[in-house]
Design an enzyme around this catalytic site. Sequence first.
Site: not given
Ligand code: GLC
Length: 464
Positions: A163, A199
Amino acid sequence: MGSFQPHLEKLKNLMHINDVQLALISDRMLQDMSIGLQKSTKSSVRMEMLPSYVDCLPDGSERGAYIGLDLGGTNLRVLLLTLTDPIDGGAKFDATIKSESYKLPKEKMEGTSAELFDFIAANMGDFAIKNGLEGKMLPVGFTFSFPFDQDRIDHAILKQWTKAFNIKDGVGEDVVQMLRDAIARQGNLKCEVVAVCNDTVGTLVSGVAEDPNCQIGLIVGTGTNAAYLEKVSNIESVSGYKDDRFMCVDMEWEYFADTGALNNFVTEFDKQVDATSPMPGEFIFEKMISGMYMGEIVRLILCQLASVGNIFTEKCLGDLRTTGGFDSRYVSDITEEAIAGHGETDVVTSILASVGVKASHGDVHTVQLVCEFVSIRAAHLCAAGISAIARKIKANHPEQNDLVVTAGVDGSVYAGHPTFDTLLEDKTDELCRNHGVKVRFIRAKDGSGKGAALIAAGMYRNRK
Ligand code: GLC
């Protein structure tokens, strides 16, 4: 609108992925899931298919107080989950949640990992003071929304910052240890970090507390990713479990298309988004779906329409000239107004004015349509992924005809965009129709933080 109609038609076609194509994307994801679960073949796909070591789901018998920590895309959430005997005399706990959200300052997302973890511990301290928890020894479940390798539930080796996190160190290190160290540096916090989860895994677990049939956790927020319950015997890297057990697998599907699976659908706008992103060439699937990029895709389309004279005739593009100049939140707000169906344009006009664009009535309608095309494509790609998961789950339960599985979903796009949920649900239905499985979606509000606390509760239950 007259003269630029053909242009919009072209754009619509460019962004449209038809059902046959979506079914092929679903097939490809299903195939990559199986490949990714095998140690010997894993390196030929980019999805990670990470075992989470979460194999014990809430059964309602948990009691006590637990801290959930949720480090997401833009916020840190700290929550206290209290599980008590139910007042209705039933078996399942009554749950109450107290929580605080702390905005992550940009410098903490771009500094060192110690600075980030000190920020987390400091806010845990603030939360403890506000809630009279100082000096209390509480188990902590930590939701860390990044990819990491695990060999047990309280050990997580960070694979990559994703991100908008641009932290220079920490990759290859154990994030649980980093958190424990920061808590120790903080001084007056007494708590024990007992579990860490992605998450999506947290969302799945909190979905189970709502509906025991929940087997999928989905996040569509700043980033996007999914987790599901897989048979342990299908996860080659996990041993020492009975074959009939199930474990949450964090797919890390944001990487799915990085081997080229969506090359036929990547548009010039996606290429531009990718080129100016912090991690070019990676997260192609996420870049076509999630909140970090949705506004940017719309912005780039609008700029192109303006450059060929199709909108904003005054050539006044304001902030739309700048990368990041159109927030994904606007896509939701504009769609909200558009679907109300009263022909109102106040919201879109004022959003455009706020970014310095003077738009005609026709322009406003075009902006609404662009938001619609981008939103539909995002939701349909997500549906292709969810249908693949549903089919994988179905393959694990061949004895069950017309299987219905629940997906717990959270994230700012899913929660804030007015049509995303329906678009996702309807397309998933269509894509699953001939596969003997149906997906029921539930909103797992605060899912990831609550899920981490529930995982901690499960650990505690098992220790007793
Ligand atoms: C990004 C992260 C991943 C997470 C997703 C949602 O893709 O790399 O681990 O679950 O965002 O937050």
